[in-house]
Design a protein around this motif. Sequence first.
Motif, PDB file in Angstrom:
ATOM      1  N   ILE A 137      -5.118  -2.276  -8.972  1.00 25.62           N
ATOM      2  CA  ILE A 137      -4.619  -3.424  -8.585  1.00 25.62           C
ATOM      3  C   ILE A 137      -5.519  -4.218  -7.385  1.00 25.62           C
ATOM      4  N   ASN A 173      -6.392  -6.907 -15.990  1.00 21.84           N
ATOM      5  CA  ASN A 173      -5.472  -6.408 -14.903  1.00 21.84           C
ATOM      6  C   ASN A 173      -4.471  -5.821 -15.482  1.00 21.84           C
ATOM      7  N   PRO A 174      -4.337  -4.329 -15.001  1.00 14.98           N
ATOM      8  CA  PRO A 174      -3.245  -3.532 -15.581  1.00 14.98           C
ATOM      9  C   PRO A 174      -1.700  -4.333 -15.436  1.00 14.98           C
ATOM     10  N   ASP A 175      -1.388  -4.884 -14.276  1.00 17.08           N
ATOM     11  CA  ASP A 175      -0.414  -5.427 -13.825  1.00 17.08           C
ATOM     12  C   ASP A 175       0.174  -6.839 -14.526  1.00 17.08           C
ATOM     13  N   PHE A 176      -1.025  -7.863 -14.328  1.00 15.76           N
ATOM     14  CA  PHE A 176      -0.562  -9.099 -14.686  1.00 15.76           C
ATOM     15  C   PHE A 176      -1.521  -9.528 -15.746  1.00 15.76           C
ATOM     16  N   ARG A 197       6.778  -8.214  -5.692  1.00 17.01           N
ATOM     17  CA  ARG A 197       6.429  -6.944  -5.076  1.00 17.01           C
ATOM     18  C   ARG A 197       5.487  -7.067  -3.742  1.00 17.01           C
ATOM     19  N   VAL A 205       6.673  -8.277 -10.962  1.00 15.28           N
ATOM     20  CA  VAL A 205       5.394  -8.407  -9.720  1.00 15.28           C
ATOM     21  C   VAL A 205       5.281  -9.413  -9.126  1.00 15.28           C
ATOM     22  N   GLN A 252       1.848 -10.772   0.332  1.00 14.61           N
ATOM     23  CA  GLN A 252       2.104  -9.717  -0.381  1.00 14.61           C
ATOM     24  C   GLN A 252       1.846  -8.157   0.341  1.00 14.61           C
ATOM     25  N   THR A 269     -10.125   0.333 -14.472  1.00 14.21           N
ATOM     26  CA  THR A 269     -10.012   1.097 -13.452  1.00 14.21           C
ATOM     27  C   THR A 269      -9.659   2.745 -14.061  1.00 14.21           C
TER      28      THR A 269
END
Lengths: 439, 296
Positions: free
Chosen positions: A267, B132-135, A205, A202, A281, B155
Motif C-alpha cells: 500500500i 496497486n493491489p488494493d485500488f 479504511r 477501502v 486515513q 511489491t
Amino acid sequence: MKSLNRFASVFSSVILLSTLIACSSSEEPSAGTGNSDKQKKAVTIQYTFWGDAATKATHERLVDNFNKKNTGVTVKAIHVPAFDQYLQKVQTTMASGTAPDVINFVHNDVYAFASRDVLVDLTEWIKRDWDGAKLGENLGDLMEGMKYEGKQYALPRNAGGWYTYYNKTLFDKAGVKYPDESWTWETLVAEGKKLSNNSANVNERTWAIAFDAKATAQHINYMWQAGGDYFNEDKSALLFDSPKTKQGLQFMYDLMYKDKIAPDPSITSIQKPVDLFSSGQLAMYQDSMGNIVRFTGAKDLNWGIAYLPKGPENRFGRIGATGLAIPEGSKNKEAAWEFIKYVNGNEGQEILAKDGFSAPVREQLLQDESKFLPADKFPIDRNVAIKGYQEYGKLLPSHKNWTQIEAVAKKYLDLYFINSMSLDEATKKIMDEATPLLK
Amino acid sequence: MVVLLKGSNKDLPVAVWFILPSFIGFAIFTGIPILVALVLSFYDWNLLNTPKFVGFENYDTLFRSDPIFMKVLWNTLYFVLGSVPLSIIIALFIAVLLNQKLKAIAFLRAGYFLPVISSIVAASLVWKWIFNPDFGIINDFLRMIGISNPPKWITSTAWAMPSIIIVAIWKNLGYNMVIFLAGLQDIPKDLYEAGEIDGANKRQLFWHITLPLLRPTTFFITIISIIGSFQVFGQALVMTEGGPGISTNTIVFYIYQNAFVFFKMGYASASAWVLFFIVLFFTAIQSKIGKRRGAL
C-alpha cells in the motif's frame, strides 16, 4: 606489465583532465588575513542545496539578504529538487572541477566526503574568526557531527527533530487520548488498534501508523528505541544481528503483519504515508520537523505533534542536520567562508528559523518564542518541538561508506518488510554483505 | 558508410557532408565515452580521488565474487525472454488487424502508437496505480472475475518482474506495430490474389505469403527489441527502484546504481562493457541466422 601500467595511467589522466582540475587550486587558510583586509575584489560564488519549493523560497530569501549587505561577495543560489539527484550532481561537478563554492550536506555526508580529502578543513578559519560567543552558541552535537578525524569540515546550517504528527479528528472519533510523553510501544499498539479500521471497503479504511514503503528514514529510530544501532562504538562491527536491533525491526514488522495497525509496503509504495495522513486515513505520521510548515498550511486537517512513543530503552528519533562545506576545488574559498559564517550566524539563522522549516542550530534562537515557531503562526506545542529535538534527537551515524552500507541494509530490510525474507536471514545477509564495507 | 566508400559514386562528397554532423555527434557523445569507459573499467575511481589502476580486478569481482551481478544478469535475461517474443507476436497480430479498411483507422493506429511517444517516467507512475493491489484496476478486475487473492504486483518479489514486462510490452507494442504495418503494405497485392485464385484460405495466405515476406521486418524488429530490452532501465527505476530486494535489478540499473549511487565508476564501466559484449553476441547470432535465411 609495468610499462603497460604506466601507459594506461598516462592515458587515463589525459582523458580524465577533470579530476586534475578539481585538485589544482588550493588556497591555504592563513590566520590573520581575511578580516583586516576588506579590499577584496567583487566575486560571485555559487551555493547549492536541495529541497522542495518552500525550502527553495526560504533559501533564495537568505541569499538575497546576504547579497544586499554588499560585502563584495555575490551569492548565486543553485537549487536541486530531489536529494538523490543532488549528491549525484555534487559529485559529478566535483569531478569536472565545476563544483559550487558552498555545498549543503547532510552531516554524515560531510564525514564521507571529508574522508576522501575533497573538502576544505575549516578548523583554522573557525579559530581565526568564529570563536567565543559567535561559535559557542552552536549546538555541540551538531558541531561534533560535522567533524572528521577531529577536524571541522562544515558549519551547521539547520537541523530538526523527528516527531509523531497526529490527526486529532481520528483520535476524537476513536475516543483515544492524544499521545503524550507517557506513550510507549505498548500504548502505541493498544491505542493503535482502536484507531485503525480494517474495513473491506477501502474508502473507510484507517491506519494507526505507517512507514515509508522502502525501508528508509524510519527503521533506525525503532532500532535505537530498542537499544540497537548500525555500528558498535568504534565502528569496527555492524550490529544488525544483535537481539536489540532485531527487536526494533521485529516491532515494525509486527505493526504491519501481526497487530495489523500499519499498512504494508504494497500500500505505501503507492500511497505514501504523508498522503494517507493528509487525506485523513492515517492517525499518526512520523517524520521530521519540516512537516510542521507543511501541515500548518493544510486545510481540513486538525493535527498536533507529539514525541515518538518510548521503546524498551528510549524514544530516540533521528535528527536531520545539515551543514555547509567548501570543496577543495573552489576558487573563492574566502568568499565562500564569508557566506557560511553568515548562514551559521544569528542573522542567517533567524531568516531560516522564521519560516519554521527547520530548527535553528543556535541555542538562544531556539529558545526565542518570537523568532522560532511563534505561537500565533504555528498551532503546535512549542515545547514538544524543542524537547523532541534537543533531548530525544540523535544524529545518524557517520561512516565513509555510509551510502553503500545503507543501500545493503535497505535492500534486505525491504524484503523483510514485504514478508518475503525472515528477519534472521535478512540481518545475516546485511552482516555478510556490509561488513566488508567497514574497512 | 562502407557501401558508399566502396563505389565511385559522384554523390559521395555530398553524402559525407550530410553524414558528418551526426558522425561528429556520435564520436563526441558516444564514441569517446565508450573508450573512456573501457579505460575506466580497469580503474578504481569514485569521481573524487585520482583513479587507481587495478587491472582486471573489476571484471574478476563481477564474475567471481559479486553474487548480485549474476542475479542481475539473470533478471535481465528473464526480462528479455518475457518481453521480446510477446511484444513481437502481439504487435504482428495488431498490425494485421490494422492493415484493413476500417473506419477511424488513423485513430486506432495513433492510439496504439501513443505509449511509444509518452514519457516512460509518467507512464510508469500511472502503471504504479494500475498495479496497486488494493485500488488498482487490474486487481479490481481480477476480484470481479472471482480471484480472491490477486498478486501484489510490484511489491512482490515474484510478480515485480512480470509487472515490468507488461509495461514494456505495452510501451513497445506501437513501435513494432508501425514497422510491421510498413512491412505489410510492401507485400504486393497480386500475391494474395493469386493465392485466392488457387483456393488458399485466410490462414494459408498468412502462413505462406504474409509471414515469409515479412521476414526482413521481423528480423529487424527482433534485433532492435532484444538490444532495447537488454537496456531496460526506466521502468525499473521509477516503478520498483530495482526492488523488492534485487528482483527487478537489471544490468543497466545496476550500472547506474554503481556509477551514481555508490560512485564506483570503474566497476560500473566494467559492467557496461560486459553488457556490450552480451548485446554483440546476440546480434552476431541473429545476423548469422538472418543471413542464412536470406533476410538480409
